[in-house]
Design a protein around this motif. Structure first.
Motif, short mmCIF file in Angstrom:
data_model
loop_
_atom_site.label_atom_id
_atom_site.label_comp_id
_atom_site.label_asym_id
_atom_site.label_seq_id
_atom_site.Cartn_x
_atom_site.Cartn_y
_atom_site.Cartn_z
N ASP A 1 16.08 25.81 72.85
CA ASP A 1 16.48 25.15 71.65
C ASP A 1 17.65 25.16 70.97
O ASP A 1 17.66 26.64 70.59
CB ASP A 1 14.95 24.56 71.38
CG ASP A 1 15.37 23.14 70.95
OD1 ASP A 1 16.04 22.48 71.12
OD2 ASP A 1 14.31 22.80 69.83
N TYR A 2 17.91 24.21 70.15
CA TYR A 2 19.15 23.88 69.19
C TYR A 2 19.24 22.80 68.65
O TYR A 2 18.96 22.14 69.15
CB TYR A 2 20.34 24.42 70.26
CG TYR A 2 20.98 23.34 71.17
CD1 TYR A 2 22.02 23.18 70.04
CD2 TYR A 2 20.88 23.06 72.38
CE1 TYR A 2 22.49 21.41 70.81
CE2 TYR A 2 20.88 22.28 73.33
CZ TYR A 2 22.12 21.13 72.24
OH TYR A 2 22.45 20.38 72.83
N SER A 3 19.74 23.40 67.48
CA SER A 3 20.07 21.88 66.34
C SER A 3 21.76 22.34 66.30
O SER A 3 22.02 23.78 66.05
CB SER A 3 19.41 22.28 65.55
OG SER A 3 18.74 20.92 64.74
N TYR B 1 25.62 21.92 61.91
CA TYR B 1 24.77 22.10 60.35
C TYR B 1 26.25 22.62 59.73
O TYR B 1 27.21 23.31 59.66
CB TYR B 1 23.98 23.58 59.97
CG TYR B 1 22.69 22.59 60.53
CD1 TYR B 1 22.04 22.33 59.54
CD2 TYR B 1 22.21 22.94 61.89
CE1 TYR B 1 20.67 21.87 60.21
CE2 TYR B 1 20.80 22.04 62.00
CZ TYR B 1 20.06 21.96 60.77
OH TYR B 1 18.59 21.39 61.76
N SER C 1 26.27 25.84 65.34
CA SER C 1 25.16 25.60 65.66
C SER C 1 24.26 26.13 65.76
O SER C 1 23.82 27.41 65.77
CB SER C 1 25.51 25.59 67.14
OG SER C 1 25.73 24.19 67.25
#
Length: 248
Positions: free
Chosen positions: A187-189, A192, A211
């Motif tokens: 998973d990743y976000s 930022y 990321s």
């Protein structure tokens, strides 16, 4: 940056996952529903129960768990599959639904005479021309809080069931993992923004964005690496976590 240092830098509205959260999920939907459930039951215990007759307390029970109030809106489980009907979870069943829950006029009161209650919900807030999902504290009349909680409950049962089902499938995959195979969850976000500890003029217009990539790997133990060998009859599954901060 190690993982512990990274976790200490999390925003205040990001809640740490508890062991039982990993049985379902720790998404913002669950966090919001748990918070509202606690506040609504607290209001019912403080304001509703003292003002109703004894025989009415069964009509307006104080539920102990969030799952209990979700189950109260569903038909009984299928005895064969030991699961709830998809029609019930999708709110397509005419025999169950949110209409099974009863709320007093005081709980749904939005007039000026009603007491103010403090609660939290997630909202998109514009920060530097960007919308960010943030946990916002509200102070409103109880009717607004209860109505929003009812709105969440409409889809919560299905969301909860899918989260539990996915966790059960993952557990089954781990228990039956074939030799020379592994399970990878990634998973990743992204995006930022980074801030310098000491602001430099030349970097003002060159903000670095990163990321966050998180991977969890389930694999069989290897004697040379783990000191123990995973055998077909005695499997030994190793869990590894990888955290990577990648510049955008």
């Amino acid at each position: 940056m190690n993982q512990r240092t990274f976790e200490r830098l999390k925003p205040y509205f990001v809640r740490s996952a508890r062991p039982k959260d990993r049985v379902t999920c720790c998404c913002h939907y669950h966090i919001e529903a748990r918070s509202l459930f606690s506040k609504t039951m607290e209001f019912r215990k403080k304001y509703t129960i003292p003002n109703i007759l004894d025989f009415e307390q069964n009509v307006y029970p104080i539920y102990e768990h969030l799952t209990d109030i979700a189950v109260a809106t569903l038909c009984d489980k299928d005895q064969v599959n030991n699961s709830y009907s998809k029609a019930c979870l999708d709110r397509e069943c005419s025999k169950c639904g949110l209409s099974l829950l009863k709320f007093t006029d005081e709980e749904l009161n939005v007039s000026d005479d009603a007491p103010n209650v403090s609660w939290e919900r997630y909202e998109y807030i514009t920060v530097n021309s960007k919308k960010k999902l943030t946990l916002v504290r509200k102070c409103t009349k109880p009717g607004e809080m209860f109505n929003y909680f009812i709105e969440l409950l409409d889809k919560f049962a299905g969301h909860q069931f899918r989260a539990q089902w996915q966790n059960a499938q993952l557990k089954c995959l781990k228990e039956n993992l074939l030799q020379n195979h592994c399970i990878i969850i990634h998973d990743y976000s992204e995006n930022y923004g980074c801030k310098e500890k000491f602001e430099l003029q030349q970097t003002y217009f060159q903000r670095t964005e990163v990321s966050i990539h998180v991977s969890v790997i389930y694999r069989h133990a290897i004697l040379e690496v783990d000191g123990v060998e995973s055998l077909p009859d005695i499997p030994c599954i190793i869990t590894e976590h990888f955290l990577c901060n990648k510049p955008g």
